[in-house]
Design a protein around this motif. Structure first.
Motif, short mmCIF file in Angstrom:
data_model
loop_
_atom_site.label_atom_id
_atom_site.label_comp_id
_atom_site.label_asym_id
_atom_site.label_seq_id
_atom_site.Cartn_x
_atom_site.Cartn_y
_atom_site.Cartn_z
N HIS A 211 -0.19 -2.49 -7.67
CA HIS A 211 -1.38 -1.66 -7.55
C HIS A 211 -1.68 -1.35 -6.09
O HIS A 211 -2.84 -1.34 -5.67
CB HIS A 211 -2.58 -2.32 -8.24
CG HIS A 211 -2.53 -2.26 -9.74
ND1 HIS A 211 -1.67 -3.04 -10.48
CD2 HIS A 211 -3.19 -1.48 -10.65
CE1 HIS A 211 -1.82 -2.78 -11.77
NE2 HIS A 211 -2.73 -1.84 -11.89
N GLY A 212 -0.62 -1.17 -5.31
CA GLY A 212 -0.78 -0.64 -3.96
C GLY A 212 -0.82 -1.63 -2.83
O GLY A 212 -0.99 -1.22 -1.67
N ASP A 213 -0.69 -2.95 -3.08
CA ASP A 213 -0.75 -3.92 -1.99
C ASP A 213 0.65 -4.13 -1.41
O ASP A 213 1.41 -5.02 -1.83
CB ASP A 213 -1.33 -5.25 -2.48
CG ASP A 213 -1.73 -6.16 -1.32
OD1 ASP A 213 -1.19 -5.96 -0.20
OD2 ASP A 213 -2.56 -7.06 -1.51
N SER A 214 1.00 -3.32 -0.43
CA SER A 214 2.32 -3.41 0.19
C SER A 214 2.49 -4.65 1.04
O SER A 214 3.62 -5.04 1.36
CB SER A 214 2.56 -2.17 1.05
OG SER A 214 1.62 -2.08 2.10
N ARG A 215 1.39 -5.29 1.42
CA ARG A 215 1.48 -6.49 2.26
C ARG A 215 2.18 -7.63 1.52
O ARG A 215 2.91 -8.42 2.12
CB ARG A 215 0.07 -6.90 2.71
CG ARG A 215 -0.63 -5.84 3.55
CD ARG A 215 -2.10 -6.18 3.79
NE ARG A 215 -2.89 -6.14 2.56
CZ ARG A 215 -3.56 -5.05 2.14
NH1 ARG A 215 -3.51 -3.94 2.84
NH2 ARG A 215 -4.26 -5.07 1.03
N ILE A 216 1.94 -7.74 0.23
CA ILE A 216 2.63 -8.75 -0.58
C ILE A 216 4.12 -8.47 -0.62
O ILE A 216 4.94 -9.39 -0.48
CB ILE A 216 2.03 -8.80 -2.00
CG1 ILE A 216 0.60 -9.34 -1.95
CG2 ILE A 216 2.90 -9.65 -2.92
CD1 ILE A 216 -0.12 -9.31 -3.27
N VAL A 217 4.47 -7.22 -0.80
CA VAL A 217 5.88 -6.83 -0.84
C VAL A 217 6.55 -7.18 0.48
O VAL A 217 7.69 -7.66 0.53
CB VAL A 217 6.01 -5.33 -1.15
CG1 VAL A 217 7.46 -4.89 -1.09
CG2 VAL A 217 5.41 -5.02 -2.52
N THR A 218 5.84 -6.98 1.59
CA THR A 218 6.39 -7.28 2.91
C THR A 218 6.63 -8.77 3.09
O THR A 218 7.72 -9.19 3.51
CB THR A 218 5.45 -6.77 4.02
OG1 THR A 218 5.33 -5.34 3.91
CG2 THR A 218 6.00 -7.11 5.39
N VAL A 219 5.65 -9.60 2.78
CA VAL A 219 5.80 -11.03 3.05
C VAL A 219 6.83 -11.67 2.14
O VAL A 219 7.55 -12.60 2.55
CB VAL A 219 4.45 -11.77 2.96
CG1 VAL A 219 3.96 -11.91 1.52
CG2 VAL A 219 4.55 -13.14 3.64
N LEU A 220 6.96 -11.19 0.90
CA LEU A 220 7.92 -11.78 -0.02
C LEU A 220 9.29 -11.10 0.04
O LEU A 220 10.24 -11.59 -0.59
CB LEU A 220 7.38 -11.75 -1.44
CG LEU A 220 6.15 -12.64 -1.71
CD1 LEU A 220 5.80 -12.63 -3.19
CD2 LEU A 220 6.39 -14.06 -1.24
N GLY A 221 9.37 -10.02 0.78
CA GLY A 221 10.66 -9.37 0.95
C GLY A 221 11.07 -8.49 -0.21
O GLY A 221 12.26 -8.19 -0.38
N GLY A 222 10.11 -8.04 -1.01
CA GLY A 222 10.42 -7.15 -2.12
C GLY A 222 9.32 -7.19 -3.17
O GLY A 222 8.40 -8.01 -3.12
N GLY A 223 9.42 -6.29 -4.12
CA GLY A 223 8.46 -6.23 -5.21
C GLY A 223 8.82 -7.20 -6.32
O GLY A 223 9.87 -7.87 -6.28
#
Length: 321
Positions: A211-223
Motif C-alpha cells: 500500500h505504498g510504503d517503499s521504505r519497507i521494500v528498501t530495508v528488506l531488499g524487496g517486496g
C-alpha cells in the motif's frame, strides 16, 4: 478511540484470560539469580546517571552507531528492583534520524524511577539495511545482560521494549526473537523483553509494503513476493506470540504509517487469544506521538509506565481483585 485507562484495563483484562509469558532465557535467569544474591547491597545515587555504552556486534562495529544511552534513576535501589525500558527509535530504518528522537521519553521515564536503554543502530544510508540493521538491534538488546552485571539494580527477567515507527517493528520483532529458527537473523536471544509498546508502528509489513510504503521494500531488499522469507521472519503480524502483552498507540492523523497497521495487528492479536490493547490518539500524526509538546505525550508516558511497572501476574491479580 480507546482512552488511556481503557487501553490499560484491556491489557489487564486480557492477562486474566491468557497464559503468562514464557520463562526468561537462561542467561537472563542466571543474572536474576546473581542479582538476588546481591540483594542486600543497595545502590544509592543522588542524581540520575546517564552514560553512553558501546555494544559488541558480529563483524566489524561502527563506534559512531553501535551504542546505547543507559539511564539509571536517582535514589536507593536493591538489586533487581528497578524496571527496565528499552527504547528503539524510528526513522524508516534510514539514517536521517537517530536515538535522539527518544531522548525526551528516556529522561522522563528515568525520572519516574525506571532504567532506560535507548539504542542506536546502523540504518539504510549508513551501513545498515538487511540484515545488518536487524543484527545490530539484536546485538544491542543482548548486551543488556552485560549491562546488568555492571548495574544489578535493574531487572531483566520480565521487561519492556518500546519502539516508534520502524523502531516499533523492531520492538515487536525483539519480543518474539525466541521463536525464530536457527537460520533466521536475531535468533537465540540472550535478553528477551516480554512486553511491547508500539508507537505508530508498521505492524503489518506486507499490507504496508503493498500500500505504498517503499521504505519497507528498501530495508528488506524487496517486496513480499520477492523476499517472502524475510517478511515471514520480521513482520510483526506474522509472528504474534499470544503470551506477550502488547499495546499499540497510533495517531489518527498519521499519513506516513496508516493507523490500519495497528488496527489490523491488534485485531490479529485478539483473534489469536493474545494480550493486547489499542490506543488511537485523536489528531496526532506520525511524528507528534514522540514529541514532548504533544497533548498526548503524558498519556503515552503513562501507558509505558503502566505496561512496564507491573508483571503479567500483577496485572492478572489486579483484574481478579
Amino acid at each position: 478511540m480507546v482512552a488511556l485507562s481503557a487501553a490499560v484495563a484491556f491489557l489487564a483484562a486480557s492477562c486474566a484470560s491468557a497464559d503468562g509469558p514464557a520463562e526468561p532465557s537462561s542467561s537472563a535467569g542466571q543474572s536474576a539469580v546473581a542479582a538476588g544474591v546481591a540483594n542486600e547491597a543497595l545502590v544509592e545515587r543522588a542524581e540520575p546517571l546517564v552514560k553512553r555504552v558501546s555494544y559488541p556486534t558480529r563483524g566489524q562495529a561502527d563506534p559512531a552507531q553501535n551504542w546505547g544511552d543507559l539511564y539509571l534513576p536517582a535514589g536507593q535501589h536493591a538489586a533487581g528492583s528497578v524496571p527496565l525500558v528499552v527504547l528503539i527509535h524510528g526513522g524508516s530504518w534510514e539514517s536521517q534520524l537517530g536515538a535522539e528522537v527518544m531522548s525526551s521519553y528516556a529522561r522522563d521515564l528515568v525520572d519516574r524511577g525506571m532504567a532506560v536503554y535507548n539504542i542506536e543502530y546502523r540504518r539504510v544510508g549508513s551501513g545498515g539495511g538487511w540484515p545488518t540493521t536487524f543484527h545490530d538491534v539484536a546485538d544491542a538488546l543482548d548486551h543488556v545482560v552485560e549491562l546488568n552485571e555492571q548495574h544489578p539494580e535493574f531487572a531483566i527477567d520480565d521487561e519492556l521494549v518500546v519502539g516508534h515507527s520502524a523502531g516499533a517493528q523492531l520492538a515487536m520483532w525483539a519480543g518474539t526473537r525466541h521463536a525464530l529458527g536457527d537460520d533466521e537473523v536475531g535468533n537465540r536471544p540472550r535478553f528477551r523483553p516480554t512486553r511491547v509498546v508500539s508507537l505508530a508502528g508498521p505492524l503489518d509489513m506486507r499490507y504496508a509494503a503493498t500500500h505504498g510504503d517503499s521504505r519497507i521494500v528498501t530495508v528488506l531488499g524487496g517486496g513480499p513476493e520477492q523476499v517472502p522469507d524475510r517478511y515471514r521472519s520480521v513482520d510483526p503480524i506474522q509472528n504474534i506470540d499470544p503470551n506477550v502483552p502488547v499495546v499499540a498507540v497510533h495517531g489518527t492523523a498519521d499519513t506516513m504509517v496508516a493507523p490500519a497497521n495497528s488496527e489490523r495487528y491488534i485485531a490479529a492479536v485478539k483473534q489469536s487469544g493474545g494480550i493486547g490493547g489499542l490506543m488511537l490518539a485523536e489528531g496526532e500524526d506520525h511524528v507528534s506521538v514522540v514529541s514532548d509538546d504533544s497533548p498526548w505525550y503524558a498519556r503515552i508516558l503513562d501507558v509505558i509506565a503502566e505496561t512496564s511497572d507491573k508483571t503479567v501476574d500483577d496485572l492478572r491479580d489486579t483484574h481478579s481483585n
